[in-house]
Design an enzyme around this catalytic site. Sequence first.
Site, short mmCIF file in Angstrom:
data_model
loop_
_atom_site.label_atom_id
_atom_site.label_comp_id
_atom_site.label_asym_id
_atom_site.label_seq_id
_atom_site.Cartn_x
_atom_site.Cartn_y
_atom_site.Cartn_z
N SER A 274 0.88 -1.11 -0.01
CA SER A 274 0.10 0.21 -0.07
C SER A 274 0.90 1.17 -0.12
CB SER A 274 -1.01 0.24 1.30
OG SER A 274 -1.45 1.22 1.46
N ARG A 313 -22.76 -11.26 -46.53
CA ARG A 313 -21.82 -10.60 -45.55
C ARG A 313 -22.50 -9.33 -44.93
NH1 ARG A 313 -18.41 -9.89 -49.14
NH2 ARG A 313 -17.37 -11.79 -48.64
#
Length: 453
Positions: A274, A313
Amino acid sequence: MQLLDGFFRSPAVEPLFSDTATVQSILDFEAALARAQARAGIIPDNFASIISGCCRASLLDLPALAQAMPSAGNLAIPLLKQLTAIVARTSPEAARHVHYGATSQDALDTGLVLQLRAATRAVQTDLENVITALAELTATHRKTLMVARTWLQHALPTTFGFVTAGWLDAALRHRERLNALLERALALQFGGAVGTLAALRDRGAQVAALLAEELALNQPRIPWHAQRERIAETATTYGLLSGTLAKIARDLSLQMQTEVAEVSEPVGAGRGASSTMPHKQNPVACAGVLAAAARVPPLVSTVLSSASGEYQRSLGPWQSEWETLPEIVRLTAGASHQLAMLLPRLQIHPDKMRANLELSRGLLFAEAVTLALSEKLNRASAHKLVEAACRRAQAENRRLREILAADTEVTAILPAPELAQLFEPANYLGSADTFISAVLAASDSHVQSIAKG
């Protein structure tokens, strides 16, 4: 941004999806196509050699590709323009045969398949490391007692080895899924403009077979450009894997809470530190797995939605896959890499596991006592009797066994020695050891088959 790659990404997979690697995968398709057509006698061998020799990403102008792509609508069109010009410098005749009979989607889909194949093999390596580590944990801790938790509450006794065996069994199934992905879903896409290979007249199927050989890819029965379930299967396979990786990391991180402290990540300089609290040892590997995996499900949903793309497509759905599927693979690969690095170094605290078994003062043996009493009482009466004893134990902060031992209705059925045996965790594990053996046998059989093969 690449500052966070070490947290979210796999060092083995990430290079496979770089700009250069993406372009090279498309060029690999184009080179293989030329060689296949030469083998079929459609173009001269020397043309195929010239085209293949020019299919190197280092020869292309990648910034120019990026600039041209939005107007072109896909990456293949400006790429092929550059490639054709490069080939033409050596042979204008050979340049006429670049990309002959193919369409942009063939190059893009098969190029992606080549990337996915390489990435899947890399992920398999991490998964095998996960499997090996879980098998070792399972064998080592098959008798290590701990509390099983349901709805985050203490439930019944189990063993840490039984928990890891469950993870291991899931990992073994993911091994099968990735193998199936390589064998079935990741196949050549080559169909020309609308899938019929009409530009190659009656030679299309022959060229497709030769092209599949050149790329060492499975040849589908029919071009799959309009059927996106192969892409969706890849997304869901990785989605499932990421879910299991997250499940393991979630459970481990909960076991790492200060109040639980049954396992911990390895200690290292600066690891889990930390910026303000010197005592902290945060589970950073678990955080990496969970953060990467949390991003995968919505991406999988995007790919699934593209499966309904229109006609031969689609407009939009196909294009939505281009970044989404690689991101799914990259995130899952990052999670698998983090877990593969963590598990062999995971620190196990059996004494704390045993101590946590005692926190409920014997309440987790209530089911065992109820079943034993049910042999003489009806089930409802036994349940009511033990439930009342549990409530009293909780209210008075006393041990359940102590409350039951003072109840003459209980001791008339369960003498003190029998009652004591019911409060021994190892006596209430059911078939856990049998299940563990079955999972370890499945894991061992694969190792043995590899050794023989």
